[in-house]
Design a protein around this motif. Structure first.
Motif, PDB file in Angstrom:
ATOM      1  N   TYR A  31     -33.192   5.200 -40.452  1.00  0.00           N
ATOM      2  CA  TYR A  31     -32.161   5.413 -39.437  1.00  0.00           C
ATOM      3  C   TYR A  31     -32.438   4.479 -38.264  1.00  0.00           C
ATOM      4  O   TYR A  31     -33.573   4.380 -37.794  1.00  0.00           O
ATOM      5  CB  TYR A  31     -32.205   6.877 -38.985  1.00  0.00           C
ATOM      6  CG  TYR A  31     -31.159   7.229 -37.962  1.00  0.00           C
ATOM      7  CD1 TYR A  31     -29.810   7.225 -38.289  1.00  0.00           C
ATOM      8  CD2 TYR A  31     -31.522   7.567 -36.660  1.00  0.00           C
ATOM      9  CE1 TYR A  31     -28.841   7.549 -37.350  1.00  0.00           C
ATOM     10  CE2 TYR A  31     -30.568   7.897 -35.713  1.00  0.00           C
ATOM     11  CZ  TYR A  31     -29.228   7.881 -36.061  1.00  0.00           C
ATOM     12  OH  TYR A  31     -28.273   8.199 -35.137  1.00  0.00           O
ATOM     13  N   LEU A  71     -30.290   2.757 -47.005  1.00  0.00           N
ATOM     14  CA  LEU A  71     -30.994   3.267 -48.186  1.00  0.00           C
ATOM     15  C   LEU A  71     -31.778   2.076 -48.744  1.00  0.00           C
ATOM     16  O   LEU A  71     -31.196   1.129 -49.275  1.00  0.00           O
ATOM     17  CB  LEU A  71     -30.008   3.808 -49.226  1.00  0.00           C
ATOM     18  CG  LEU A  71     -30.654   4.260 -50.540  1.00  0.00           C
ATOM     19  CD1 LEU A  71     -31.593   5.445 -50.332  1.00  0.00           C
ATOM     20  CD2 LEU A  71     -29.586   4.625 -51.587  1.00  0.00           C
ATOM     21  N   LEU A  96     -35.177   6.240 -46.604  1.00  0.00           N
ATOM     22  CA  LEU A  96     -33.959   6.318 -45.799  1.00  0.00           C
ATOM     23  C   LEU A  96     -34.368   5.928 -44.387  1.00  0.00           C
ATOM     24  O   LEU A  96     -35.291   6.519 -43.822  1.00  0.00           O
ATOM     25  CB  LEU A  96     -33.413   7.740 -45.798  1.00  0.00           C
ATOM     26  CG  LEU A  96     -32.479   8.098 -46.949  1.00  0.00           C
ATOM     27  CD1 LEU A  96     -32.208   9.587 -46.956  1.00  0.00           C
ATOM     28  CD2 LEU A  96     -31.158   7.325 -46.886  1.00  0.00           C
ATOM     29  N   ARG A 155     -29.604  12.634 -51.210  1.00  0.00           N
ATOM     30  CA  ARG A 155     -30.295  12.440 -49.928  1.00  0.00           C
ATOM     31  C   ARG A 155     -29.404  11.677 -48.944  1.00  0.00           C
ATOM     32  O   ARG A 155     -29.415  11.956 -47.746  1.00  0.00           O
ATOM     33  CB  ARG A 155     -31.599  11.657 -50.124  1.00  0.00           C
ATOM     34  CG  ARG A 155     -32.811  12.488 -50.454  1.00  0.00           C
ATOM     35  CD  ARG A 155     -32.756  13.059 -51.815  1.00  0.00           C
ATOM     36  NE  ARG A 155     -33.951  13.785 -52.212  1.00  0.00           N
ATOM     37  CZ  ARG A 155     -33.985  14.587 -53.260  1.00  0.00           C
ATOM     38  NH1 ARG A 155     -32.905  14.788 -53.996  1.00  0.00           N
ATOM     39  NH2 ARG A 155     -35.089  15.205 -53.585  1.00  0.00           N
ATOM     40  N   VAL A 156     -28.649  10.720 -49.446  1.00  0.00           N
ATOM     41  CA  VAL A 156     -27.757   9.952 -48.566  1.00  0.00           C
ATOM     42  C   VAL A 156     -26.710  10.878 -47.949  1.00  0.00           C
ATOM     43  O   VAL A 156     -26.463  10.852 -46.741  1.00  0.00           O
ATOM     44  CB  VAL A 156     -27.080   8.794 -49.345  1.00  0.00           C
ATOM     45  CG1 VAL A 156     -25.941   8.177 -48.544  1.00  0.00           C
ATOM     46  CG2 VAL A 156     -28.118   7.726 -49.699  1.00  0.00           C
ATOM     47  N   LEU A 160     -27.533   3.732 -41.025  1.00  0.00           N
ATOM     48  CA  LEU A 160     -28.427   4.353 -42.019  1.00  0.00           C
ATOM     49  C   LEU A 160     -28.592   3.367 -43.168  1.00  0.00           C
ATOM     50  O   LEU A 160     -27.608   2.841 -43.694  1.00  0.00           O
ATOM     51  CB  LEU A 160     -27.823   5.661 -42.540  1.00  0.00           C
ATOM     52  CG  LEU A 160     -28.664   6.391 -43.594  1.00  0.00           C
ATOM     53  CD1 LEU A 160     -29.912   7.010 -42.980  1.00  0.00           C
ATOM     54  CD2 LEU A 160     -27.843   7.468 -44.309  1.00  0.00           C
ATOM     55  N   ALA A 164     -28.304  13.038 -45.272  1.00  0.00           N
ATOM     56  CA  ALA A 164     -28.594  12.273 -44.053  1.00  0.00           C
ATOM     57  C   ALA A 164     -27.309  11.968 -43.279  1.00  0.00           C
ATOM     58  O   ALA A 164     -27.282  12.058 -42.050  1.00  0.00           O
ATOM     59  CB  ALA A 164     -29.330  10.983 -44.396  1.00  0.00           C
TER      60      ALA A 164
END
Ligand code: KG4
Ligand code: ZN
Length: 334
Positions: A143, A132, A141, A249-250, A130, A253
């Motif tokens: 993936y 950022l 973000l 948000r991190v 992941l 996720a």
């Protein structure tokens, strides 16, 4: 394998020599920042002209510093985009000319992929990963299940976080680019001003323009009440609110996706608060491999294009003489 890499997407003209996709033999960067400071932002026409003036100088410098000659180079990697199209074209033209005249492969590299692969400087990228991505133009973000395959799972709906930093810097009368100055000031600030929490429809998306407006509204209100703005405290409030949004948000996720490696990428990866909070992820995600690029590699430079370029080469990415710069060049998804 030795790659000569070129980056010219914004206001840095850069060339690097990268060996076997891991070893940076040299990285020459010519920054235009002092010139753009006078305009309070990057002036695209001026940026293109300065790239024309500097490109050959950084190429020669990178070759000299790495003690290699053009005959030792196996491939040329270049940023194809995203970025300022006039700026990108200078790097792309130089790269095409070199690849064509030397008879070696030309590798098109996506700029954000470069920022992500800058983390190869500090560790192994194990997948799933992941990233950022936080820069002047992007907040995303990303993936990745495998090398050079990118899935954008969250993105900003308005301003990028670096852009918001620069705009807040301008509101507070700080020099351009505001990001590093706001960061420095915030470190001397105290909790004093309260800024609202940002909400987005998709919980993994970002939004920063409301936060920037909230800074402006707070300044107007304080001034109306005859109070002087404490710049350090306002920077503190903005920085903490922005980084809270990023880290929320991190966390979401990381709880939704099976991630082995977490990486920071882009100019705002140099931010002191972001770097501190990313290290704290270890407290909750004990087995997570957390990487952040060294400070010099957070900014735009060609070393990252060489590192990503080797991966792109191994995956079969090639360009011909018809290659053109792409101002909106999405991350490859397959
Ligand atoms: O990745 P980058 O060099 O260029 C783009 O591709 O956009 O990022 C530049 C951005 C600018 O907005 C700058 O203000 C911001 O990164 N920046 C920072 C810091 N250092 C650079 N923002 C916050 N804190 C910093 N320490
Ligand atoms: Zn960048």
């Amino acid at each position: 394998m030795i790659i000569l890499a070129i980056e010219s997407s914004c206001d840095e003209t850069s060339c690097a020599i990268v060996k076997d996709g891991t070893e940076v033999l040299s990285n020459s960067v010519s920054s235009q920042i002092d010139i753009h400071k006078e305009y309070g932002g990057v002036f695209p026409e001026v940026a293109s002209r300065l790239h024309v003036e500097n490109i050959n100088i950084v190429i020669k410098d990178a070759l000299d510093k790495a003690s290699v000659s053009l005959g030792d180079i196996d491939a040329i990697a270049v940023t194809q985009g995203p970025g300022l199209v006039g700026s990108l074209h200078i790097g792309v033209m130089a790269a095409k000319t070199l690849a064509w005249s030397l008879g070696i492969p030309l590798i098109p590299v996506q700029h954000i992929a470069g920022h992500i692969y800058a983390n190869k400087l500090v560790g192994k990228l194990e997948f799933p990963l992941l990233a950022l991505v936080i820069s002047g133009g992007h907040t995303e973000l990303v993936y990745m299940k495998e090398d050079y395959v990118f899935d954008v799972i969250g993105k900003t709906q308005d301003d990028a976080v670096g852009e918001a930093n620069d705009k807040v810097g301008r509101l507070l009368g700080l020099p351009y680019p505001g990001g590093p100055v706001v960061d420095k000031m915030a470190q001397a600030g105290k909790p004093h001003y309260k800024l609202p929490k940002v909400k987005t429809e998709n919980p993994l998306d970002f939004s920063f323009s409301g936060l920037k407006s909230a800074v402006r509204q707070t300044m107007i209100r304080e001034e109306k009440e005859g109070k002087e703005i404490v710049v350090e405290d306002m920077c503190y409030a903005f920085q903490h609110a922005a980084v809270d949004t990023l880290m929320e948000r991190v966390h979401l996720a990381l709880n939704q996706y099976p991630v082995k490696t977490f990486v920071l990428a882009g100019g705002v990866a140099a931010n002191s608060e972001v770097r501190k909070r990313v290290q704290n992820l270890k407290e909750v995600h004990k087995d997570l491999n957390i990487l952040q690029p060294p400070l010099w590699a957070c900014m735009d430079q060609a070393a990252m294009i060489g590192l990503a370029g080797q991966v792109a080469f191994d995956k079969g990415y090639r360009a011909g003489c018809e290659m053109s710069a792409l101002s909106n060049n999405p991350l490859p998804t397959y």
